[in-house]
Design a protein around this motif. Structure first.
Motif, PDB file in Angstrom:
ATOM      1  N   VAL A  52     -48.607  17.021  33.710  1.00 36.32           N
ATOM      2  CA  VAL A  52     -47.863  16.100  32.844  1.00 36.32           C
ATOM      3  C   VAL A  52     -46.806  15.434  33.719  1.00 36.32           C
ATOM      4  O   VAL A  52     -45.950  16.124  34.279  1.00 36.32           O
ATOM      5  N   LYS A  53     -46.939  14.139  33.881  1.00 33.08           N
ATOM      6  CA  LYS A  53     -46.034  13.382  34.756  1.00 33.08           C
ATOM      7  C   LYS A  53     -45.260  12.397  33.879  1.00 33.08           C
ATOM      8  O   LYS A  53     -45.851  11.708  33.053  1.00 33.08           O
ATOM      9  N   THR A  54     -43.954  12.355  34.071  1.00 34.68           N
ATOM     10  CA  THR A  54     -43.121  11.464  33.258  1.00 34.68           C
ATOM     11  C   THR A  54     -42.424  10.442  34.156  1.00 34.68           C
ATOM     12  O   THR A  54     -41.868  10.810  35.189  1.00 34.68           O
ATOM     13  N   GLU A  55     -42.476   9.197  33.743  1.00 35.02           N
ATOM     14  CA  GLU A  55     -41.830   8.110  34.485  1.00 35.02           C
ATOM     15  C   GLU A  55     -40.994   7.299  33.501  1.00 35.02           C
ATOM     16  O   GLU A  55     -41.224   7.350  32.296  1.00 35.02           O
ATOM     17  N   VAL A  56     -40.075   6.509  34.049  1.00 34.94           N
ATOM     18  CA  VAL A  56     -39.343   5.526  33.236  1.00 34.94           C
ATOM     19  C   VAL A  56     -39.634   4.163  33.845  1.00 34.94           C
ATOM     20  O   VAL A  56     -39.649   4.031  35.076  1.00 34.94           O
ATOM     21  N   VAL A  57     -39.914   3.170  33.017  1.00 35.20           N
ATOM     22  CA  VAL A  57     -40.190   1.827  33.543  1.00 35.20           C
ATOM     23  C   VAL A  57     -38.859   1.201  33.976  1.00 35.20           C
ATOM     24  O   VAL A  57     -38.026   0.825  33.143  1.00 35.20           O
ATOM     25  N   LEU A  58     -38.653   1.127  35.289  1.00 33.90           N
ATOM     26  CA  LEU A  58     -37.430   0.558  35.870  1.00 33.90           C
ATOM     27  C   LEU A  58     -37.625  -0.953  36.064  1.00 33.90           C
ATOM     28  O   LEU A  58     -38.772  -1.427  36.070  1.00 33.90           O
ATOM     29  N   LEU A  73     -49.383   7.523  27.719  1.00 35.25           N
ATOM     30  CA  LEU A  73     -48.657   7.232  26.482  1.00 35.25           C
ATOM     31  C   LEU A  73     -47.314   6.611  26.830  1.00 35.25           C
ATOM     32  O   LEU A  73     -46.736   6.946  27.877  1.00 35.25           O
ATOM     33  N   SER A  74     -46.819   5.735  25.954  1.00 31.69           N
ATOM     34  CA  SER A  74     -45.430   5.289  26.123  1.00 31.69           C
ATOM     35  C   SER A  74     -44.605   5.989  25.055  1.00 31.69           C
ATOM     36  O   SER A  74     -45.123   6.352  23.995  1.00 31.69           O
ATOM     37  N   GLU A  75     -43.339   6.206  25.366  1.00 36.39           N
ATOM     38  CA  GLU A  75     -42.436   6.828  24.383  1.00 36.39           C
ATOM     39  C   GLU A  75     -41.155   6.014  24.298  1.00 36.39           C
ATOM     40  O   GLU A  75     -40.539   5.716  25.331  1.00 36.39           O
ATOM     41  N   ASP A 102     -41.102  -8.462  31.297  1.00 37.55           N
ATOM     42  CA  ASP A 102     -40.358  -7.206  31.082  1.00 37.55           C
ATOM     43  C   ASP A 102     -41.252  -6.080  30.587  1.00 37.55           C
ATOM     44  O   ASP A 102     -40.828  -5.199  29.839  1.00 37.55           O
ATOM     45  N   THR A 103     -42.519  -6.137  30.992  1.00 40.53           N
ATOM     46  CA  THR A 103     -43.415  -5.004  30.740  1.00 40.53           C
ATOM     47  C   THR A 103     -43.922  -4.512  32.096  1.00 40.53           C
ATOM     48  O   THR A 103     -43.861  -5.231  33.089  1.00 40.53           O
ATOM     49  N   VAL A 104     -44.428  -3.294  32.097  1.00 43.87           N
ATOM     50  CA  VAL A 104     -44.781  -2.665  33.380  1.00 43.87           C
ATOM     51  C   VAL A 104     -45.977  -3.371  34.048  1.00 43.87           C
ATOM     52  O   VAL A 104     -46.906  -3.823  33.373  1.00 43.87           O
ATOM     53  N   PHE A 105     -45.958  -3.455  35.380  1.00 45.72           N
ATOM     54  CA  PHE A 105     -47.099  -3.951  36.151  1.00 45.72           C
ATOM     55  C   PHE A 105     -48.286  -3.000  35.973  1.00 45.72           C
ATOM     56  O   PHE A 105     -48.133  -1.773  36.086  1.00 45.72           O
ATOM     57  N   MET A 110     -38.801   1.986  28.798  1.00 43.02           N
ATOM     58  CA  MET A 110     -39.552   3.008  28.042  1.00 43.02           C
ATOM     59  C   MET A 110     -39.988   4.144  28.958  1.00 43.02           C
ATOM     60  O   MET A 110     -40.082   3.994  30.182  1.00 43.02           O
ATOM     61  N   VAL A 111     -40.257   5.276  28.340  1.00 46.19           N
ATOM     62  CA  VAL A 111     -40.754   6.440  29.066  1.00 46.19           C
ATOM     63  C   VAL A 111     -42.283   6.375  29.080  1.00 46.19           C
ATOM     64  O   VAL A 111     -42.888   5.959  28.090  1.00 46.19           O
ATOM     65  N   VAL A 112     -42.866   6.739  30.205  1.00 48.92           N
ATOM     66  CA  VAL A 112     -44.329   6.770  30.313  1.00 48.92           C
ATOM     67  C   VAL A 112     -44.736   8.214  30.579  1.00 48.92           C
ATOM     68  O   VAL A 112     -44.192   8.864  31.473  1.00 48.92           O
ATOM     69  N   ILE A 113     -45.666   8.712  29.781  1.00 47.90           N
ATOM     70  CA  ILE A 113     -46.131  10.096  29.933  1.00 47.90           C
ATOM     71  C   ILE A 113     -47.598  10.049  30.332  1.00 47.90           C
ATOM     72  O   ILE A 113     -48.420   9.434  29.640  1.00 47.90           O
ATOM     73  N   LEU A 114     -47.913  10.676  31.449  1.00 47.66           N
ATOM     74  CA  LEU A 114     -49.316  10.726  31.924  1.00 47.66           C
ATOM     75  C   LEU A 114     -49.777  12.180  31.864  1.00 47.66           C
ATOM     76  O   LEU A 114     -49.110  13.069  32.412  1.00 47.66           O
ATOM     77  N   GLN A 115     -50.873  12.406  31.173  1.00 45.55           N
ATOM     78  CA  GLN A 115     -51.418  13.761  31.075  1.00 45.55           C
ATOM     79  C   GLN A 115     -52.784  13.759  31.745  1.00 45.55           C
ATOM     80  O   GLN A 115     -53.662  12.971  31.350  1.00 45.55           O
ATOM     81  N   ALA A 116     -52.949  14.601  32.745  1.00 45.73           N
ATOM     82  CA  ALA A 116     -54.208  14.628  33.508  1.00 45.73           C
ATOM     83  C   ALA A 116     -54.790  16.037  33.482  1.00 45.73           C
ATOM     84  O   ALA A 116     -54.051  17.031  33.511  1.00 45.73           O
TER      85      ALA A 116
END
Ligand SMILES: CC(C)(COP(=O)(O)OP(=O)(O)OC[C@H]1O[C@@H](n2cnc3c(N)ncnc32)[C@H](O)[C@@H]1OP(=O)(O)O)[C@@H](O)C(=O)NCCC(=O)NCCS
Length: 170
Positions: free
Chosen positions: A25-31, A107-109, A39-42, A84-90
């Motif tokens: 489970v990897k969590t990122e924030v769109v900077l 997923l976005s949160e 203003d959306t993620v690449f 927004m927060v981005v959650i990646l589940q692999a």
């Protein structure tokens, strides 16, 4: 930190590993530096995060160096806004002789509301490599639940289709 090599491989590794061993489970924030002029993620940044999460998952299953062999079609279902927060589940879905298929859910949160949205799904294949960089045996995958058995069967079908497509480009 686990120092003992046998312990690090885990008790199931002699016969195979369950999918839960490879969960990432990897969590990122769109900077701002991840965003485009809307203003959306690449999309490319999301692909990078997917590749990293999937590589760690494949590595947890194989406990060898792994290399990305392919990434299946990617469909961006919903935009992810800056902040927004981005959650990646692999997790590994399937293991062949030297390769594994990893499924990644993105997923976005919205941190203010807690609302989560399914944004993207990807399947990647990784190949386990030995010290000389040659493909080497991957542990078997031991699905435990009905859902994991379904994912295994579906991955087996995708594998055939994927290899046929690869051969068209060779
Ligand atoms: C991936 C790679 C190691 C496969 O090498 P190869 O000599 O074709 O190896 P093989 O034909 O023995 O195939 C090895 C396994 O990979 C699988 N495979 C090979 N190419 C694949 C592809 N494009 N998609 C999915 N699986 C693939 C095979 O089905 C086989 O799986 P199995 O052992 O579970 O049956 C090689 O093509 C390579 O190094 N590619 C470049 C990888 C790379 O640079 N990635 C990006 C940076 S990480």
């Amino acid at each position: 930190m686990v120092k003992n090599k046998k312990a690090a491989k885990g008790p199931e590794s002699a016969h195979g590993r369950p999918p839960r061993d490879s969960l990432v489970v990897k969590t990122e924030v769109v900077l701002p530096s991840d965003a485009n002029n809307l203003d959306t993620v690449f999309g490319g940044r999301v692909m990078e995060w997917i590749d990293i999460a999937a590589a760690v998952s494949a590595g947890r299953h194989c406990r060898t160096t792994v290399v990305t062999a392919s990434m299946d079609d990617l469909h961006f279902l919903a935009p992810i806004k800056k902040g927004m927060v981005v959650i990646l589940q692999a997790q590994v879905n399937y293991a062949g002789r030297t390769s594994v298929e990893v499924g990644v859910e993105v997923l976005s949160e919205n941190l203010l509301t807690g609302e989560r949205t399914r944004c993207c799904h990807a399947f990647l294949t990784f190949v386990a490599l030995d010290a000389k960089g040659k493909p080497t045996a991957a542990p078997a995958l031991l699905p435990e639940t009905a859902e994991e058995r379904r994912r295994f069967r579906e991955a087996e079908e995708r594998r055939q289709f994927r290899l046929e497509r690869r051969d068209r480009f060779r």
